[in-house]
Design a protein around this motif. Structure first.
Motif, mmCIF file in Angstrom:
data_model
loop_
_atom_site.group_PDB
_atom_site.id
_atom_site.type_symbol
_atom_site.label_atom_id
_atom_site.label_comp_id
_atom_site.label_asym_id
_atom_site.label_seq_id
_atom_site.Cartn_x
_atom_site.Cartn_y
_atom_site.Cartn_z
ATOM 1 N N PHE A 1 0.824 -1.207 0.000
ATOM 2 C CA PHE A 1 0.000 0.000 0.000
ATOM 3 C C PHE A 1 0.857 1.255 0.000
ATOM 4 C CE2 PHE A 1 -2.319 3.337 2.292
ATOM 5 C CZ PHE A 1 -3.400 3.483 1.430
ATOM 6 N N MET A 2 1.922 1.276 0.799
ATOM 7 C CA MET A 2 2.795 2.449 0.851
ATOM 8 C C MET A 2 3.472 2.682 -0.499
ATOM 9 S SD MET A 2 4.544 2.482 4.646
ATOM 10 C CE MET A 2 5.356 0.919 4.533
ATOM 11 N N ILE A 3 3.929 1.631 -1.135
ATOM 12 C CA ILE A 3 4.618 1.764 -2.424
ATOM 13 C C ILE A 3 3.635 2.187 -3.516
ATOM 14 C CG2 ILE A 3 5.852 0.470 -4.206
ATOM 15 C CD1 ILE A 3 7.108 -1.130 -1.819
ATOM 16 N N VAL A 4 2.450 1.591 -3.533
ATOM 17 C CA VAL A 4 1.439 1.966 -4.523
ATOM 18 C C VAL A 4 0.996 3.413 -4.298
ATOM 19 C CG1 VAL A 4 -0.927 1.523 -5.292
ATOM 20 C CG2 VAL A 4 0.665 -0.377 -4.985
ATOM 21 N N SER A 5 0.816 3.809 -3.036
ATOM 22 C CA SER A 5 0.447 5.194 -2.739
ATOM 23 C C SER A 5 1.489 6.162 -3.268
ATOM 24 C CB SER A 5 0.286 5.397 -1.229
ATOM 25 O OG SER A 5 -0.771 4.635 -0.740
ATOM 26 N N SER A 6 2.743 5.801 -3.096
ATOM 27 C CA SER A 6 3.824 6.642 -3.597
ATOM 28 C C SER A 6 3.747 6.787 -5.115
ATOM 29 C CB SER A 6 5.168 6.054 -3.179
ATOM 30 O OG SER A 6 6.226 6.780 -3.735
ATOM 31 N N ALA A 7 3.486 5.682 -5.796
ATOM 32 C CA ALA A 7 3.403 5.721 -7.256
ATOM 33 C C ALA A 7 2.190 6.523 -7.726
ATOM 34 C CB ALA A 7 3.340 4.292 -7.807
ATOM 35 N N ARG B 1 -1.648 14.178 -5.971
ATOM 36 C CA ARG B 1 -2.476 14.305 -4.771
ATOM 37 C C ARG B 1 -1.601 14.401 -3.528
ATOM 38 N NH1 ARG B 1 -7.485 10.133 -5.498
ATOM 39 N NH2 ARG B 1 -8.350 11.122 -7.356
ATOM 40 N N ILE B 2 -2.213 14.820 -2.437
ATOM 41 C CA ILE B 2 -1.504 14.951 -1.167
ATOM 42 C C ILE B 2 -2.103 13.952 -0.185
ATOM 43 C CG2 ILE B 2 -1.025 16.491 0.762
ATOM 44 C CD1 ILE B 2 -1.140 18.798 -1.259
ATOM 45 N N ALA B 3 -1.245 13.265 0.577
ATOM 46 C CA ALA B 3 -1.729 12.274 1.535
ATOM 47 C C ALA B 3 -0.777 12.152 2.713
ATOM 48 C CB ALA B 3 -1.874 10.915 0.861
ATOM 49 N N VAL B 4 -1.331 11.730 3.820
ATOM 50 C CA VAL B 4 -0.549 11.419 5.017
ATOM 51 C C VAL B 4 -0.968 10.030 5.470
ATOM 52 C CG1 VAL B 4 -0.083 12.015 7.417
ATOM 53 C CG2 VAL B 4 -0.389 13.821 5.737
ATOM 54 N N LEU B 5 -0.008 9.165 5.701
ATOM 55 C CA LEU B 5 -0.274 7.827 6.210
ATOM 56 C C LEU B 5 0.232 7.752 7.637
ATOM 57 C CD1 LEU B 5 0.900 5.683 3.163
ATOM 58 C CD2 LEU B 5 -1.422 6.303 3.776
ATOM 59 N N ASN C 1 11.316 6.844 5.764
ATOM 60 C CA ASN C 1 12.453 7.744 5.554
ATOM 61 C C ASN C 1 12.736 7.932 4.063
ATOM 62 O OD1 ASN C 1 14.567 9.412 6.366
ATOM 63 N ND2 ASN C 1 16.025 7.726 6.300
ATOM 64 N N VAL C 2 12.685 6.854 3.305
ATOM 65 C CA VAL C 2 12.935 6.943 1.856
ATOM 66 C C VAL C 2 11.844 7.765 1.171
ATOM 67 C CG1 VAL C 2 13.012 5.600 -0.290
ATOM 68 C CG2 VAL C 2 14.279 4.824 1.707
ATOM 69 N N ILE C 3 10.580 7.468 1.481
ATOM 70 C CA ILE C 3 9.482 8.179 0.826
ATOM 71 C C ILE C 3 9.438 9.646 1.255
ATOM 72 C CG2 ILE C 3 6.956 8.337 0.669
ATOM 73 C CD1 ILE C 3 6.900 5.293 0.588
ATOM 74 N N ASN C 4 9.645 9.911 2.542
ATOM 75 C CA ASN C 4 9.592 11.298 3.018
ATOM 76 C C ASN C 4 10.707 12.156 2.447
ATOM 77 O OD1 ASN C 4 7.319 10.767 4.550
ATOM 78 N ND2 ASN C 4 8.457 10.425 6.426
ATOM 79 N N LEU D 1 3.456 13.335 0.045
ATOM 80 C CA LEU D 1 3.139 12.137 0.808
ATOM 81 C C LEU D 1 4.046 12.076 2.025
ATOM 82 C CD1 LEU D 1 1.768 9.355 1.187
ATOM 83 C CD2 LEU D 1 3.564 8.392 -0.260
ATOM 84 N N LYS D 2 3.440 11.959 3.180
ATOM 85 C CA LYS D 2 4.207 11.813 4.420
ATOM 86 C C LYS D 2 3.786 10.532 5.106
ATOM 87 C CE LYS D 2 6.636 15.506 4.329
ATOM 88 N NZ LYS D 2 8.017 15.380 3.966
ATOM 89 N N LEU D 3 4.756 9.745 5.505
ATOM 90 C CA LEU D 3 4.520 8.549 6.289
ATOM 91 C C LEU D 3 4.979 8.838 7.705
ATOM 92 C CD1 LEU D 3 5.883 5.997 3.718
ATOM 93 C CD2 LEU D 3 3.545 6.158 4.476
ATOM 94 N N VAL D 4 4.086 8.670 8.648
ATOM 95 C CA VAL D 4 4.398 8.964 10.041
ATOM 96 C C VAL D 4 4.156 7.710 10.854
ATOM 97 C CG1 VAL D 4 3.822 10.414 12.013
ATOM 98 C CG2 VAL D 4 3.678 11.358 9.702
ATOM 99 N N PHE D 5 5.168 7.270 11.587
ATOM 100 C CA PHE D 5 5.024 6.120 12.470
ATOM 101 C C PHE D 5 4.822 6.629 13.885
ATOM 102 C CE2 PHE D 5 6.658 2.927 15.369
ATOM 103 C CZ PHE D 5 5.892 1.845 14.992
ATOM 104 N N LEU D 6 3.725 6.201 14.506
ATOM 105 C CA LEU D 6 3.417 6.589 15.873
ATOM 106 C C LEU D 6 3.857 5.459 16.809
ATOM 107 C CD1 LEU D 6 -0.190 7.919 15.213
ATOM 108 C CD2 LEU D 6 1.901 9.264 15.451
#
Length: 82
Positions: A8-14, A21-25, A50-53, A62-67
């Motif tokens: 999902f993260m890789i497809v979202s990036s593509a 579009r803009i998204a936050v995961l 880290n790679v995607i951000n 696109l921002k990936l945030v790990f909580l």
């Protein structure tokens, strides 16, 4: 579960790369010290984030945030009900 998350993260990036579009995961997780595999998966999520951000093509869209130490009460503070 984790394989689907990475796909999902890789497809979202593509998709964001193509559409603009803009998204936050937000990804939450927690692992006890003895859970070797869970700790490795959390490390992998952080590395992918880290790679995607820092990707110049999608890093601002696109921002990936790990909580860490994910709990329902913590998520309720980050995403309150409407």
């Amino acid at each position: 579960m984790s394989c689907m998350l990475f796909i999902f993260m890789i497809v979202s990036s593509a998709v964001i790369r193509q559409t603009g579009r803009i998204a936050v995961l937000l990804i939450g997780g927690k692992a006890a010290p003895g859970y070797y595999m869970a700790k490795k998966i959390i490390k992998l999520i952080n590395n992918v984030a880290n790679v995607i951000n820092h990707d110049p093509d999608v890093g601002d869209k696109l921002k990936l945030v790990f909580l860490p130490n994910y709990r329902v009460s913590a998520m309720e503070k980050n995403l309150p009900r409407r």
